[in-house]
Scaffold this motif. Structure first.
Motif, mmCIF file in Angstrom:
data_model
loop_
_atom_site.group_PDB
_atom_site.id
_atom_site.type_symbol
_atom_site.label_atom_id
_atom_site.label_comp_id
_atom_site.label_asym_id
_atom_site.label_seq_id
_atom_site.Cartn_x
_atom_site.Cartn_y
_atom_site.Cartn_z
ATOM 1 N N VAL A 107 3.264 -5.991 -7.139
ATOM 2 C CA VAL A 107 4.045 -4.803 -6.779
ATOM 3 C C VAL A 107 3.310 -3.972 -5.752
ATOM 4 C CG1 VAL A 107 5.116 -2.722 -7.671
ATOM 5 C CG2 VAL A 107 5.155 -4.810 -9.038
ATOM 6 N N VAL A 108 2.008 -3.802 -5.958
ATOM 7 C CA VAL A 108 1.211 -3.012 -5.016
ATOM 8 C C VAL A 108 1.130 -3.710 -3.668
ATOM 9 C CG1 VAL A 108 -1.054 -1.977 -4.623
ATOM 10 C CG2 VAL A 108 -0.074 -1.990 -6.922
ATOM 11 N N GLN A 109 0.991 -5.025 -3.666
ATOM 12 C CA GLN A 109 0.922 -5.764 -2.406
ATOM 13 C C GLN A 109 2.236 -5.698 -1.636
ATOM 14 O OE1 GLN A 109 -0.338 -9.712 -3.356
ATOM 15 N NE2 GLN A 109 -2.418 -9.102 -3.957
ATOM 16 N N ASP A 110 3.358 -5.768 -2.331
ATOM 17 C CA ASP A 110 4.659 -5.651 -1.662
ATOM 18 C C ASP A 110 4.836 -4.268 -1.058
ATOM 19 O OD1 ASP A 110 5.162 -8.220 -2.390
ATOM 20 O OD2 ASP A 110 6.384 -7.704 -4.142
ATOM 21 N N MET A 111 4.428 -3.234 -1.788
ATOM 22 C CA MET A 111 4.532 -1.881 -1.258
ATOM 23 C C MET A 111 3.648 -1.703 -0.028
ATOM 24 S SD MET A 111 4.566 0.297 -4.818
ATOM 25 C CE MET A 111 4.452 1.837 -3.910
ATOM 26 N N ALA A 112 2.443 -2.258 -0.076
ATOM 27 C CA ALA A 112 1.559 -2.155 1.083
ATOM 28 C C ALA A 112 2.116 -2.914 2.281
ATOM 29 C CB ALA A 112 0.175 -2.690 0.715
ATOM 30 N N LEU A 113 2.727 -4.091 2.036
ATOM 31 C CA LEU A 113 3.312 -4.870 3.129
ATOM 32 C C LEU A 113 4.485 -4.137 3.770
ATOM 33 C CD1 LEU A 113 3.373 -7.498 4.726
ATOM 34 C CD2 LEU A 113 4.826 -8.474 2.949
ATOM 35 N N GLN A 114 5.348 -3.565 2.955
ATOM 36 C CA GLN A 114 6.476 -2.810 3.492
ATOM 37 C C GLN A 114 6.009 -1.590 4.273
ATOM 38 O OE1 GLN A 114 9.105 -1.924 0.260
ATOM 39 N NE2 GLN A 114 9.570 -4.080 -0.189
ATOM 40 N N TYR A 115 5.012 -0.911 3.754
ATOM 41 C CA TYR A 115 4.498 0.264 4.456
ATOM 42 C C TYR A 115 3.854 -0.129 5.784
ATOM 43 C CZ TYR A 115 2.012 4.652 5.214
ATOM 44 O OH TYR A 115 1.532 5.818 5.744
ATOM 45 N N GLY A 116 3.125 -1.264 5.787
ATOM 46 C CA GLY A 116 2.536 -1.723 7.039
ATOM 47 C C GLY A 116 3.587 -2.124 8.063
#
Length: 377
Positions: A107-116
Motif C-alpha cells: 500500500v505504501v509503495q503504491d501511494m509513493a508510486l502514484q505521488y511520484g
C-alpha cells in the motif's frame, strides 16, 4: 438500654426500679443514621411509586464486576499509525527497522508510486509551458516529421532540381502537409544534419592538413552558427524595412537557408578527391542548382498574392489535399496582406538566391588544402 422484667420484681412481690446499663461496649455500636433530608424551599419532590413488576435490577441476582473502577479517569486514545508507540515526543520516533518494514508494504509503495507520477507529470507540464513561451515546440514537430524516403528525394531535388515540375506546397484544409508526405514542404532535419556533418568534415580536413585542434572545431561550429543567425536577422530586417509581406515564417527561412550545407558538403568531398579543381567545379554546379531550387521554391510563397495571379486551367487536376494555387490566400502564413510590392518581392528573392552561394564559398574555401608545389630541378 436493656430492660429485664424479671429483675424489676422485688422480694415482696412489688415492682422495683429498672437499672440503666452503662456498658455500651457490651451492647455493640449503634448503626449510623443518615442525615435528615430537608428539601430546598420551593422544591416539590417527585411522587414516589412503588414497584409493581418484581424486585429492582440490583436485587434480581445480577452479578456486578467488582474490579471495574467507574471513577478512574479515562486514558486518551492513541491515534498513531502503528499501535504500541509511546506518546512522548522523544519516544515517538520510529526505528529504522520499523520504517523499512513500513516502506515495504504494497500500500505504501503504491501511494509513493502514484505521488511520484503526479510530481513527474506536474514537472513535465511546467517545463513544457516554460519552453513553449520561447520555443515553438508544436511547430518544430512539423519540421522534423520526415522519413528516409523523403530525405533521399529531397537531397536529389536540391542537387538536381531541373527536372522537377510541381513546386506548390500541399495543404490539408488549412494546415500544410507534413514533409514526409510533401517533397516541397520545408524541413529542419536536413539543415540540422548538414550542419553537424559540415563541422565533422571540417575537422577531418583540418586533420589531414595537420591543422586540427579542439579550438578549431569550436571555431568552425560557432562561425557557422553565427552566420546562420546573421542571415535570419538580415532577411527579417529586410522584409520589415521594405514592408514586404510574405507567407514565409522565420522557421521557413531557417530551413531554406540551411539547405546550403548540402552544396558545401558536396564541394568539400570533391576537394578531398580532386583537390581545388574538383572543389570549385562541384561548388559552382551546386551553387547554381541551389539558386535555382530556392528561386522555384520561394517564388510560390514570396510572390503569393503579388499582382494579378493567373487562374489555374480548368482541365488541370487540383493540387494535392485541396491546396490553393499560388495566387490564392496561403493558410500557412501568419497573416495575409493584400497584393502589392511585386518589385520588392522579386528583389528579396534574388537577394536570397545570390547570398546563399556566396556563403557556401566563404565557409568552405579555407578548408581546401593548398596545391602542392612541384619541385624543380
Amino acid at each position: 438500654m436493656n430492660f429485664n422484667a424479671s429483675r424489676n420484681v422485688g422480694q415482696a412481690g412489688g415492682l422495683r426500679k429498672a437499672k440503666r446499663v452503662s456498658d455500651v461496649a457490651a451492647m455493640g455500636a449503634p448503626a449510623p443514621q443518615p442525615p435528615a433530608y430537608s428539601p430546598a424551599p420551593g422544591f416539590s419532590p417527585a411522587p414516589s411509586y412503588s414497584p409493581t413488576f418484581g424486585a429492582p435490577p440490583h436485587q434480581e441476582g445480577i452479578q456486578l464486576d467488582a474490579g471495574q473502577d467507574f471513577g478512574a479517569p479515562q486514558q486518551p486514545p492513541n491515534y498513531g499509525y502503528m499501535g504500541g508507540y509511546p506518546q512522548s515526543p522523544m519516544a515517538a520516533m520510529a526505528s529504522p527497522g520499523q520504517i523499512g518494514s513500513m516502506l515495504q508494504q504494497p500500500v505504501v509503495q503504491d501511494m509513493a508510486l502514484q505521488y511520484g507520477n503526479q510530481l513527474a507529470a506536474a514537472g513535465r507540464e511546467a517545463v513544457q509551458r516554460e519552453i513553449g513561451r520561447y520555443v515553438p515546440v508544436a511547430r518544430l514537430r512539423y519540421y522534423f516529421a520526415v522519413d528516409t524516403r523523403y530525405v533521399l528525394r529531397k537531397l536529389m531535388l536540391i542537387l538536381f532540381p531541373y527536372t522537377h515540375k510541381e513546386w506548390m506546397v500541399k495543404y490539408d484544409q488549412e494546415s500544410p502537409v507534413q514533409p514526409r508526405y510533401d517533397l516541397n514542404a520545408p524541413d529542419l532535419y536536413l539543415p540540422a544534419m548538414g550542419y553537424v556533418t559540415y563541422v565533422l568534415l571540417a575537422g577531418f580536413m583540418l586533420g589531414l592538413q595537420h591543422r586540427f585542434s579542439p579550438e578549431q572545431i569550436g571555431m568552425q561550429a560557432s562561425s557557422a552558427l553565427a552566420y546562420i543567425v546573421f542571415e535570419m536577422l538580415v532577411y527579417t530586417v529586410t522584409l520589415y524595412v521594405t514592408h514586404t509581406h510574405t507567407s514565409l515564417r522565420t522557421l521557413d527561412l531557417l530551413a531554406y537557408s540551411g539547405y546550403k550545407y548540402t552544396a558545401m558538403i558536396a564541394g568539400l568531398l570533391a576537394a578531398l578527391l580532386a583537390g581545388r579543381t574538383g572543389y570549385y567545379s562541384v561548388l559552382a554546379y551546386c551553387s547554381v542548382a541551389l539558386s535555382y531550387f530556392l528561386v522555384k521554391t520561394l517564388r510560390v510563397q514570396v510572390l503569393a498574392g503579388a499582382g494579378a495571379a493567373p487562374s489555374p486551367p480548368a482541365a488541370a487536376a487540383p493540387y494535392g489535399y485541396g491546396a490553393p494555387y499560388a495566387g490564392a490566400h496561403n493558410p500557412y502564413a501568419d497573416s495575409y496582406k493584400p497584393a502589392g510590392g511585386t518589385k520588392r518581392r522579386v528583389y528579396f528573392l534574388l537577394f536570397v538566391a545570390i547570398t546563399q552561394p556566396l556563403l557556401c564559398w566563404w565557409l568552405t574555401y579555407h578548408l581546401v588544402p593548398a596545391p602542392v608545389p612541384v619541385a624543380t630541378r
